[in-house]
Write an enzyme that holds these catalytic residues in place. Structure first.
Site, PDB file in Angstrom:
ATOM      1  N   ASN A  19      -1.605 -16.486   1.549  1.00 26.41           N
ATOM      2  CA  ASN A  19      -2.032 -16.722   0.159  1.00 26.41           C
ATOM      3  C   ASN A  19      -0.941 -17.463  -0.610  1.00 26.41           C
ATOM      4  O   ASN A  19      -1.242 -18.377  -1.388  1.00 26.41           O
ATOM      5  CB  ASN A  19      -2.386 -15.405  -0.530  1.00 26.41           C
ATOM      6  CG  ASN A  19      -3.805 -14.975  -0.232  1.00 26.41           C
ATOM      7  OD1 ASN A  19      -4.758 -15.593  -0.696  1.00 26.41           O
ATOM      8  ND2 ASN A  19      -3.962 -13.931   0.575  1.00 26.41           N
ATOM      9  N   ARG A  70      10.515   4.425  -7.192  1.00 25.83           N
ATOM     10  CA  ARG A  70       9.687   3.269  -7.532  1.00 25.83           C
ATOM     11  C   ARG A  70      10.174   2.584  -8.818  1.00 25.83           C
ATOM     12  O   ARG A  70      10.225   1.364  -8.904  1.00 25.83           O
ATOM     13  CB  ARG A  70       8.237   3.750  -7.716  1.00 25.83           C
ATOM     14  CG  ARG A  70       7.199   2.691  -7.518  1.00 25.83           C
ATOM     15  CD  ARG A  70       5.799   3.225  -7.790  1.00 25.83           C
ATOM     16  NE  ARG A  70       5.306   4.214  -6.837  1.00 25.83           N
ATOM     17  CZ  ARG A  70       4.953   3.953  -5.595  1.00 25.83           C
ATOM     18  NH1 ARG A  70       5.025   2.730  -5.126  1.00 25.83           N
ATOM     19  NH2 ARG A  70       4.502   4.909  -4.799  1.00 25.83           N
ATOM     20  N   ASN A 112      -3.711  -9.716  -8.869  1.00 29.58           N
ATOM     21  CA  ASN A 112      -3.660  -9.312  -7.458  1.00 29.58           C
ATOM     22  C   ASN A 112      -4.892  -9.860  -6.753  1.00 29.58           C
ATOM     23  O   ASN A 112      -5.916 -10.111  -7.391  1.00 29.58           O
ATOM     24  CB  ASN A 112      -3.664  -7.774  -7.379  1.00 29.58           C
ATOM     25  CG  ASN A 112      -3.562  -7.271  -5.947  1.00 29.58           C
ATOM     26  OD1 ASN A 112      -2.773  -7.791  -5.149  1.00 29.58           O
ATOM     27  ND2 ASN A 112      -4.374  -6.270  -5.596  1.00 29.58           N
ATOM     28  N   HIS A 114      -7.472  -8.869  -3.523  1.00 34.00           N
ATOM     29  CA  HIS A 114      -7.826  -7.731  -2.677  1.00 34.00           C
ATOM     30  C   HIS A 114      -8.983  -8.147  -1.747  1.00 34.00           C
ATOM     31  O   HIS A 114      -9.952  -8.745  -2.216  1.00 34.00           O
ATOM     32  CB  HIS A 114      -8.254  -6.556  -3.570  1.00 34.00           C
ATOM     33  CG  HIS A 114      -8.639  -5.344  -2.793  1.00 34.00           C
ATOM     34  ND1 HIS A 114      -7.711  -4.501  -2.218  1.00 34.00           N
ATOM     35  CD2 HIS A 114      -9.855  -4.849  -2.463  1.00 34.00           C
ATOM     36  CE1 HIS A 114      -8.336  -3.537  -1.578  1.00 34.00           C
ATOM     37  NE2 HIS A 114      -9.639  -3.723  -1.711  1.00 34.00           N
ATOM     38  N   ASP A 146      -3.835  -3.039 -13.367  1.00 31.17           N
ATOM     39  CA  ASP A 146      -3.621  -1.970 -14.345  1.00 31.17           C
ATOM     40  C   ASP A 146      -2.950  -0.798 -13.634  1.00 31.17           C
ATOM     41  O   ASP A 146      -2.449  -0.970 -12.518  1.00 31.17           O
ATOM     42  CB  ASP A 146      -4.942  -1.592 -15.054  1.00 31.17           C
ATOM     43  CG  ASP A 146      -5.943  -0.978 -14.097  1.00 31.17           C
ATOM     44  OD1 ASP A 146      -5.589  -0.732 -12.923  1.00 31.17           O
ATOM     45  OD2 ASP A 146      -7.090  -0.724 -14.525  1.00 31.17           O
ATOM     46  N   GLY A 148      -4.136   1.722 -12.118  1.00 29.34           N
ATOM     47  CA  GLY A 148      -4.838   2.314 -10.969  1.00 29.34           C
ATOM     48  C   GLY A 148      -4.626   1.472  -9.722  1.00 29.34           C
ATOM     49  O   GLY A 148      -3.946   0.452  -9.755  1.00 29.34           O
ATOM     50  N   VAL A 149      -5.208   1.918  -8.616  1.00 31.36           N
ATOM     51  CA  VAL A 149      -5.108   1.147  -7.372  1.00 31.36           C
ATOM     52  C   VAL A 149      -6.361   0.274  -7.252  1.00 31.36           C
ATOM     53  O   VAL A 149      -7.463   0.791  -7.056  1.00 31.36           O
ATOM     54  CB  VAL A 149      -4.971   2.083  -6.145  1.00 31.36           C
ATOM     55  CG1 VAL A 149      -4.979   1.267  -4.855  1.00 31.36           C
ATOM     56  CG2 VAL A 149      -3.681   2.881  -6.244  1.00 31.36           C
ATOM     57  N   ASP A 150      -6.193  -1.033  -7.453  1.00 28.59           N
ATOM     58  CA  ASP A 150      -7.289  -2.012  -7.333  1.00 28.59           C
ATOM     59  C   ASP A 150      -8.409  -1.755  -8.339  1.00 28.59           C
ATOM     60  O   ASP A 150      -9.597  -1.963  -8.033  1.00 28.59           O
ATOM     61  CB  ASP A 150      -7.850  -2.018  -5.892  1.00 28.59           C
ATOM     62  CG  ASP A 150      -6.783  -2.304  -4.861  1.00 28.59           C
ATOM     63  OD1 ASP A 150      -5.908  -3.143  -5.124  1.00 28.59           O
ATOM     64  OD2 ASP A 150      -6.799  -1.675  -3.784  1.00 28.59           O
ATOM     65  N   GLU A 179     -10.116 -16.202   0.139  1.00 30.03           N
ATOM     66  CA  GLU A 179      -8.949 -15.835  -0.697  1.00 30.03           C
ATOM     67  C   GLU A 179      -8.157 -17.083  -1.048  1.00 30.03           C
ATOM     68  O   GLU A 179      -7.706 -17.255  -2.187  1.00 30.03           O
ATOM     69  CB  GLU A 179      -8.046 -14.846   0.052  1.00 30.03           C
ATOM     70  CG  GLU A 179      -8.677 -13.489   0.282  1.00 30.03           C
ATOM     71  CD  GLU A 179      -7.716 -12.496   0.925  1.00 30.03           C
ATOM     72  OE1 GLU A 179      -6.510 -12.528   0.628  1.00 30.03           O
ATOM     73  OE2 GLU A 179      -8.185 -11.673   1.743  1.00 30.03           O
TER      74      GLU A 179
HETATM   75  C1  GRF Z   1      -4.654 -10.475   2.052  1.00 31.31           C
HETATM   76  O1  GRF Z   1      -5.775 -10.071   2.789  1.00 31.31           O
HETATM   77  C2  GRF Z   1      -4.741  -9.951   0.660  1.00 31.31           C
HETATM   78  O2  GRF Z   1      -6.043  -9.859   0.181  1.00 31.31           O
HETATM   79  C3  GRF Z   1      -4.143  -8.582   0.790  1.00 31.31           C
HETATM   80  O3  GRF Z   1      -3.094  -8.733   1.714  1.00 31.31           O
HETATM   81  C4  GRF Z   1      -3.370  -9.835   2.562  1.00 31.31           C
HETATM   82  C5  GRF Z   1      -2.195 -10.758   2.478  1.00 31.31           C
HETATM   83  O4  GRF Z   1      -2.270 -11.798   3.389  1.00 31.31           O
HETATM   84  N1  GRF Z   1      -3.743  -8.077  -0.502  1.00 31.31           N
HETATM   85  P1  GRF Z   1      -1.208 -12.968   3.349  1.00 31.31           P
HETATM   86  O5  GRF Z   1       0.183 -12.339   3.473  1.00 31.31           O
HETATM   87  O6  GRF Z   1      -1.373 -13.715   2.059  1.00 31.31           O
HETATM   88  O7  GRF Z   1      -1.516 -13.821   4.537  1.00 31.31           O
END
Ligand code: GRF
Length: 219
Positions: A19, A70, A112, A114, A146, A148-150, A179
């Protein structure tokens, strides 16, 4: 204001960084009005660090294992992002939960990606969860982060079919292709100043409309 002003991105990654690469490529091709001013990884072995090096981008590793909790890790991450004048924090496979310390430093400025159609299947190993559930579609979601988680407000989604012969690998690859399209697209919408958040709803000014339905199995 100059029309060439670029949105300053800090990209956080823990893994391979495909990504990250799609965002690098779109920035270099001048397809998005953004520049990556820092790539930050929590894992010294992250492929994303090598990709950043290769692209000549400023990069750093802040290893979460060097911190007692954290919050202290997040304080260090926030300091690095602020030092680089980051305007938008882009989590790209960043496998750490964000604390209030981080959220407060970048209110509504952390996104983010997901690999599921949220709110279905938050958390980890979600491609396998979609397969196990027997869903006919899955996809990916870009959302604001935010506490929460996702769970944060949704900016963009892409849908892919789930095929009878799919494995976790084939479905993950199909989702990942999307993505790489929607993450740069979402960043560009923010760079253009077209995105606002009202409660949970993300409003996008002048958005194209499509009423095309997806049906699987096809009619
Ligand atoms: C992706 O599937 C993304 O949606 C998730 O982690 C993965 C990361 O892949 N959060 P990359 O490191 O960008 O190849």
């Amino acid at each position: 204001m100059s029309t060439n002003r670029k949105l300053r991105l800090g990209v956080l990654a823990s893994g391979g960084g495909t990504n990250l690469q799609s965002i690098v490529d779109q920035c270099q091709a001048l397809k998005i009005d953004a520049e990556i001013v820092l790539v930050l990884c929590n894992n010294p072995d992250a492929g994303a660090l090598q990709r950043a090096e290769k692209a000549g981008l400023p990069n750093t590793c802040i290893n979460h294992r060097d911190f007692a909790d954290r919050q202290s890790f997040d304080r260090s991450v926030v300091a690095a992002l602020l030092k680089a004048d980051v305007e938008l924090v882009v989590l790209a496979g960043f496998m750490r939960i964000i604390s209030e310390v981080f959220l407060d430093a970048f209110p509504q400025r952390i996104i983010n990606i997901h690999p599921s159609l949220l709110p279905a299947f938050p958390g980890l190993q979600v491609q396998q969860k979609a397969l196990d559930y027997g869903a006919r579609f899955s996809g990916c979601t870009v959302h604001f982060v935010d506490n929460g988680v996702d769970t944060g407000p949704i900016l963009a989604q892409a849908v892919v079919p789930i095929l009878a012969e799919d494995t976790e690998e084939t479905l993950s690859a199909r989702i990942l292709q999307q993505e790489h399209k929607i993450y740069p697209h979402a960043i560009q919408l923010i760079a253009e100043g077209r995105v606002t958040i009202e409660q949970r709803q993300v409003r996008i000014a002048y958005a194209e409309k499509s009423e095309t339905a997806l049906i699987n199995p096809p009619l």
